[in-house]
Write a protein that holds these residues in place. Sequence first.
Motif, PDB file in Angstrom:
ATOM      1  N   ARG A 158       0.766  -1.137   0.003  1.00  0.00           N
ATOM      2  CA  ARG A 158       0.160  -0.037  -0.073  1.00  0.00           C
ATOM      3  C   ARG A 158       0.733   1.377   0.109  1.00  0.00           C
ATOM      4  N   PRO A 159       0.541   2.500  -0.536  1.00  0.00           N
ATOM      5  CA  PRO A 159      -0.612   2.518  -1.350  1.00  0.00           C
ATOM      6  C   PRO A 159      -0.777   2.333  -2.685  1.00  0.00           C
ATOM      7  N   MET A 160       0.445   1.746  -3.192  1.00  0.00           N
ATOM      8  CA  MET A 160       0.651   1.408  -4.563  1.00  0.00           C
ATOM      9  C   MET A 160      -0.400   0.356  -4.973  1.00  0.00           C
ATOM     10  N   GLY A 161      -0.705  -0.571  -4.543  1.00  0.00           N
ATOM     11  CA  GLY A 161      -1.651  -1.647  -4.674  1.00  0.00           C
ATOM     12  C   GLY A 161      -0.676  -2.842  -5.481  1.00  0.00           C
ATOM     13  N   THR A 162       0.495  -2.839  -5.424  1.00  0.00           N
ATOM     14  CA  THR A 162       1.428  -3.643  -6.216  1.00  0.00           C
ATOM     15  C   THR A 162       1.272  -5.058  -5.460  1.00  0.00           C
ATOM     16  N   ALA A 163       0.875  -6.258  -6.009  1.00  0.00           N
ATOM     17  CA  ALA A 163       0.848  -7.532  -5.713  1.00  0.00           C
ATOM     18  C   ALA A 163       2.010  -8.223  -6.030  1.00  0.00           C
ATOM     19  N   LEU A 164       3.026  -8.887  -5.145  1.00  0.00           N
ATOM     20  CA  LEU A 164       4.112  -9.675  -5.168  1.00  0.00           C
ATOM     21  C   LEU A 164       3.772 -10.833  -4.561  1.00  0.00           C
ATOM     22  N   PHE A 165       4.003 -12.079  -5.432  1.00  0.00           N
ATOM     23  CA  PHE A 165       3.703 -13.438  -5.111  1.00  0.00           C
ATOM     24  C   PHE A 165       4.956 -14.061  -4.556  1.00  0.00           C
ATOM     25  N   GLY A 166       5.131 -15.079  -3.695  1.00  0.00           N
ATOM     26  CA  GLY A 166       6.173 -15.796  -3.282  1.00  0.00           C
ATOM     27  C   GLY A 166       5.706 -16.730  -1.949  1.00  0.00           C
ATOM     28  N   THR A 167       7.004 -16.773  -1.169  1.00  0.00           N
ATOM     29  CA  THR A 167       6.853 -17.821  -0.061  1.00  0.00           C
ATOM     30  C   THR A 167       7.499 -17.234   1.062  1.00  0.00           C
ATOM     31  N   ILE A 168       7.006 -17.688   2.327  1.00  0.00           N
ATOM     32  CA  ILE A 168       7.564 -17.281   3.451  1.00  0.00           C
ATOM     33  C   ILE A 168       8.982 -18.378   3.694  1.00  0.00           C
ATOM     34  N   CYS A 169      10.096 -17.441   3.674  1.00  0.00           N
ATOM     35  CA  CYS A 169      11.308 -18.537   3.905  1.00  0.00           C
ATOM     36  C   CYS A 169      12.036 -18.428   5.176  1.00  0.00           C
ATOM     37  N   TRP A 170      11.755 -17.658   6.160  1.00  0.00           N
ATOM     38  CA  TRP A 170      12.181 -17.621   7.478  1.00  0.00           C
ATOM     39  C   TRP A 170      11.296 -16.564   8.318  1.00  0.00           C
ATOM     40  N   VAL A 171      11.413 -16.938   9.661  1.00  0.00           N
ATOM     41  CA  VAL A 171      10.511 -16.220  10.589  1.00  0.00           C
ATOM     42  C   VAL A 171      11.400 -16.061  11.902  1.00  0.00           C
ATOM     43  N   GLY A 177      10.638 -13.223   6.455  1.00  0.00           N
ATOM     44  CA  GLY A 177      11.261 -12.993   4.900  1.00  0.00           C
ATOM     45  C   GLY A 177      10.266 -13.607   3.883  1.00  0.00           C
ATOM     46  N   PHE A 178      10.085 -13.071   2.950  1.00  0.00           N
ATOM     47  CA  PHE A 178       9.356 -13.416   1.757  1.00  0.00           C
ATOM     48  C   PHE A 178       9.960 -13.273   0.702  1.00  0.00           C
ATOM     49  N   ARG A 179      10.179 -14.710   0.003  1.00  0.00           N
ATOM     50  CA  ARG A 179      10.776 -14.754  -1.104  1.00  0.00           C
ATOM     51  C   ARG A 179      10.131 -14.842  -2.551  1.00  0.00           C
ATOM     52  N   PHE A 180      10.397 -13.761  -3.384  1.00  0.00           N
ATOM     53  CA  PHE A 180       9.441 -13.538  -4.655  1.00  0.00           C
ATOM     54  C   PHE A 180       9.405 -14.722  -5.706  1.00  0.00           C
ATOM     55  N   VAL A 181       8.437 -15.109  -6.200  1.00  0.00           N
ATOM     56  CA  VAL A 181       8.537 -16.109  -7.167  1.00  0.00           C
ATOM     57  C   VAL A 181       9.436 -15.678  -8.269  1.00  0.00           C
ATOM     58  N   SER A 182       9.427 -14.571  -8.733  1.00  0.00           N
ATOM     59  CA  SER A 182      10.481 -14.477  -9.647  1.00  0.00           C
ATOM     60  C   SER A 182      11.071 -12.711  -9.238  1.00  0.00           C
ATOM     61  N   PRO A 183      12.391 -12.489  -9.633  1.00  0.00           N
ATOM     62  CA  PRO A 183      12.869 -11.358  -9.314  1.00  0.00           C
ATOM     63  C   PRO A 183      12.066 -10.188  -9.774  1.00  0.00           C
ATOM     64  N   LEU A 184      11.917  -9.155  -9.166  1.00  0.00           N
ATOM     65  CA  LEU A 184      11.360  -7.946  -9.447  1.00  0.00           C
ATOM     66  C   LEU A 184      11.928  -7.104 -10.641  1.00  0.00           C
ATOM     67  N   PRO A 185      11.343  -6.697 -11.535  1.00  0.00           N
ATOM     68  CA  PRO A 185      11.789  -5.931 -12.614  1.00  0.00           C
ATOM     69  C   PRO A 185      12.370  -4.695 -11.968  1.00  0.00           C
ATOM     70  N   ILE A 186      13.411  -3.844 -12.528  1.00  0.00           N
ATOM     71  CA  ILE A 186      14.064  -2.723 -12.000  1.00  0.00           C
ATOM     72  C   ILE A 186      13.271  -1.804 -11.967  1.00  0.00           C
ATOM     73  N   ASP A 187      12.183  -1.408 -12.630  1.00  0.00           N
ATOM     74  CA  ASP A 187      11.215  -0.230 -12.487  1.00  0.00           C
ATOM     75  C   ASP A 187      10.385  -0.501 -11.450  1.00  0.00           C
ATOM     76  N   THR A 188       9.813  -1.765 -11.130  1.00  0.00           N
ATOM     77  CA  THR A 188       8.945  -2.110 -10.100  1.00  0.00           C
ATOM     78  C   THR A 188       9.550  -1.826  -8.655  1.00  0.00           C
ATOM     79  N   LEU A 189      10.813  -2.416  -8.524  1.00  0.00           N
ATOM     80  CA  LEU A 189      11.821  -2.057  -7.416  1.00  0.00           C
ATOM     81  C   LEU A 189      11.945  -0.681  -7.343  1.00  0.00           C
ATOM     82  N   ALA A 190      12.112   0.041  -8.244  1.00  0.00           N
ATOM     83  CA  ALA A 190      12.688   1.335  -7.996  1.00  0.00           C
ATOM     84  C   ALA A 190      11.406   2.243  -7.439  1.00  0.00           C
ATOM     85  N   ALA A 191      10.313   1.720  -8.097  1.00  0.00           N
ATOM     86  CA  ALA A 191       8.899   2.403  -7.632  1.00  0.00           C
ATOM     87  C   ALA A 191       8.801   2.194  -6.027  1.00  0.00           C
TER      88      ALA A 191
END
Length: 196
Positions: A158-171, A177-191
Motif C-alpha cells: 500500500r498505497p501502490m496496490g502492487t501484488a508480489l507473489f512468493g513464499t515465506i522463507c524464514w520467521v 522473509g518473503f521470497r518472490f516467485v521471480s525477481p522484480l523488474p528494475i522499474d518495479t523495485l525502483a517504484a
Amino acid sequence: MEQIEQQQSTSAERRSGQRHSAVLLLGKVCGDVPGVCLVHNISANGLMARFVDVPVVGEAIRIEVRGLPPVSGTVRWVRGKKAGVQFDAPQPYQNIFSSENEDGTIPRPPRFPVTLAAEVRLGDRKFASELIDVSAGGAKLVADDLVQPGLAGHIVIRPMGTALFGTICWVKDGRFGFRFVSPLPIDTLAAIVAAR
C-alpha cells in the motif's frame, strides 16, 4: 583528425583491463535517498549501468552490488539511461562471482530500507503488516500474526496496490522473509523504493 585520434586513445586507456559484459547485477545507488541501477558490465576500474534516476557527468556516486561494499566513483559519461562510472580505487570485482564471502556468508543483492504498509495473504488468511526492506528477490516484513516458513501467498504493498507473489522463507522475532516467485523488474523495485 588529431583530436579524433586523441579521443580514441583516451577511450582505449579508460577501457583497459578485463571486463565482464552482460553481468546484469542489481545495484544500489547509496545516498540519503537510495536509487536503483542495473549493472551491465564491470571491471576493477569501473562499471556501466542503466539507471532509473540518471546521474550527470562529473557527479560523485557510491554504488553497492552483490559481493562488494559500497564503491565510490565518478560518472564519466551518460547516454540515455546508461552511464559509465570510474571507481576512485581499483576493486576486487571478481567477488561478484563468488558463491561465498570471506567470512563464510553468502553474498546477496543489496537491500533497500523502506517503511511501507502491506497486506499479507496466505491462503484464506489476510493480515496487515509492514514492509521494512526489499530487494529484487524478496522482502522483510513485520507482523504480529503467526506465520511459518513454507507458506505461499502474496503481499500487497500500500498505497501502490502492487501484488508480489512468493513464499515465506524464514520467521524470527516478529519478522519474516518473503521470497518472490521471480525477481522484480528494475522499474518495479525502483517504484517501491521511491514510495518508501
